[in-house]
Design an enzyme around this catalytic site. Sequence first.
Site, mmCIF file in Angstrom:
data_model
loop_
_atom_site.group_PDB
_atom_site.id
_atom_site.type_symbol
_atom_site.label_atom_id
_atom_site.label_comp_id
_atom_site.label_asym_id
_atom_site.label_seq_id
_atom_site.Cartn_x
_atom_site.Cartn_y
_atom_site.Cartn_z
ATOM 1 C CD GLU A 121 -2.405 -1.082 2.638
ATOM 2 O OE1 GLU A 121 -3.053 -0.185 3.447
ATOM 3 O OE2 GLU A 121 -1.883 -1.911 3.594
ATOM 4 C CE LYS A 123 5.833 5.273 6.528
ATOM 5 N NZ LYS A 123 5.747 6.756 6.597
ATOM 6 C CG ASP A 125 4.582 12.903 4.370
ATOM 7 O OD1 ASP A 125 4.544 12.187 5.441
ATOM 8 O OD2 ASP A 125 5.281 13.358 3.834
ATOM 9 C CE1 TYR A 233 -2.779 1.995 9.785
ATOM 10 C CE2 TYR A 233 -2.527 4.291 8.633
ATOM 11 C CZ TYR A 233 -2.249 3.525 9.929
ATOM 12 O OH TYR A 233 -1.894 4.094 10.891
ATOM 13 C CE LYS A 321 10.413 6.569 6.102
ATOM 14 N NZ LYS A 321 9.601 7.873 6.299
ATOM 15 C CB CYS A 415 26.386 43.527 4.073
ATOM 16 S SG CYS A 415 24.726 43.153 4.461
ATOM 17 C CB CYS A 418 23.719 47.521 5.338
ATOM 18 S SG CYS A 418 24.992 46.511 5.822
ATOM 19 C CB CYS A 438 22.801 45.553 8.909
ATOM 20 S SG CYS A 438 22.530 44.402 7.155
HETATM 21 ZN ZN LIG Z 1 24.406 44.377 6.263
#
Ligand SMILES: [Zn+2]
Length: 680
Positions: A121, A123, A125, A233, A321, A415, A418, A438
Amino acid sequence: MKIDVSNVTHEEAKKRLEELRKKLRYHSYLYYVLNKPKISDYEYDMMFQELLALERKFPDLVTPDSPSQRVGAEPAKEFKTVYHKIPMLSLGNAFDDDDLRAFDKRVKREAGVEQIEYVTELKMDGLAVSIRYEKGILVQGATRGDGIRGEDVTANVRTIRDIPLKLFGDEIPEVIEVRGEVIMYKKDFEELNKEREAKGEPLFANPRNAAAGSLRQLDPKITAQRKLHMIAYGIGEVVGKEFKKHFEILQFLQKIGFRISPEAAVCPDIEEAIRRCKYYTAHRNEYPFGADGVVIKVNDLELQKKLGATFHEPRWAIAYKFPPEEAETVVRDIIVQVGRTGKLTPVAIFDPVELEGSIVSRATLHNEDQIKRLDIRIGDHVIVRKAGSVIPEVVRVVKEKRTGKEIPFKMPDRCPVCGGPVVRLPGEAATRCINASCPAQVKERIVHFVSREAMDIDSIGEKLINQMVDKGLIKDYADLYYLKKDDLLKLERMGPLLADKIIRNIQNSKNRPLANLIYALGIFQVGKHTAELLAKKYHSLDEIMNASEEELAQIEGIGPITAKSIKDFFSSELNKKVIEKLKEAGVKTEEEVKTENENLPLANEKIVFTGALKSMPRSKAKELVRELGAETPDTVSKKTTLVVVGEDPGSKLEKAQKLGIKTIGEEEFLELLRRYGKWT
Ligand SMILES: [Zn+2]
């Protein structure tokens, strides 16, 4: 359309209701379970409306199994505990054909037979539940819980259309517990998340979480809106009915009104079961719901009984699985995201591919090292898959397909949010933006700044911080000190009293100990303890900012990496601006030099010894007065407050007399020690 029931008598209503319930049950079974409706939705709705009208007129005729009773219960305060008479065990896992053959071998050996017939069968989730029927009427629904104790979700399972409130057919057992998986279809899951996104609510990670979250609602009305399904099931307790085969149970469940796994099949031996697993694997994305594998069960129930179970799992069943699904695609770009804590995360953007039923087009590459390990470049063909069926990841680069035009990735030195400096400390995998202002990190940084160990500002929680930042009232933590009452009054659920209180709390935090302020700045790797070490050593923020990396590294308890992190933070022009703002607002950035001896009786005394003492060596004498807070310089100066004179004094006595400093002999000295309990 309104249905007129005004002329219907009690007797007629009773008869008609029975008829309607039977018809509605039958048609909803055709519709929900078999997917083969025989009447139109309109006809169904009309019957349902008539049922409701009759039940409204004659409330005493409402029965618990009436189709109208799916939603009706009031929200619960909490779920009651349900004990499963027959435990709901979990299954052992198999990941490949060899695992399945090993399972088969074990089963044959323990059962003492040559060949075993299996049932396969899909399975599902979802969330396992057990539904109890007595005399064919649904009396209880429970979650699996830990297998022994689950939660009573009766009111909620009643709202699920493919769970019959009353069983179908003539051979209904006295008692039967039907076990199955509550699931949400992929398309319903996506719609639900879309709605939630629009409302600003947190999203469910996957259909399983959505199904579980929807079933475990204290208010069954919410569950009712969630479009859940159940696939049966197996069974738990059963009274008044015997079965010989597992497949017979499945067929029976379908007959009495349940949906069972599509394409459930009987296999004469393990090789056929393995072929079925391959079939399901190939078709896994065609099912409307998420399936994560195949359950393989011994078909013969006598054999099942003989095989029994370990403490955790039955010996007669195993879960195969599905292997993670992989796909090939082309990386079009590698972008860098900045997290709430300043961490820079490179993300691969690739041509959309379908993985386990959903379209993916990006995968995190975690950090610089991971990119180096994979040697992934923009333009590369790559193999992607879903790790743990949720988060997509790049497995490897298809190097054979390189053309030479691929562009290697370089971590930016600024970055991307910023423009501030980024730093990767030795031994760290992550590259970080260290800018206190930032925008990507500002909320997290303010949460930290106001926390108890830091500036300890009450009545400012995460929600308020989010609002203040989103409305542009503050751009960094220093801005807190410039907030005006009128600014705060623009926020939701903010009254003048609360606004006053918040402003007061912010202003009152200006004089926190230096260590709190240092900690509040949010320097990477500077915890409260390090902040205290820094405060104790330097007594002022300026001093710390001026200290060299080498000097910082020499403080006991502060290593070279932390020293670099501190220096990096204070070297940033952007951070200097934020600190300047704090100072201008009047936040205290230094503290008086306090020695620990301040409260001791001889604090502020500078005592010099000359000549030998009879009662103790000089070193001991010095130690004792130091314990009382005095300093003990070796030479006499203007700052000396007292000279202790022993036998054969040297030039120090002369000098003391010259400077007019008080002198005492040994007896007086001992007297002094006695006064403070240092001599007996
Ligand atoms: Zn930053």
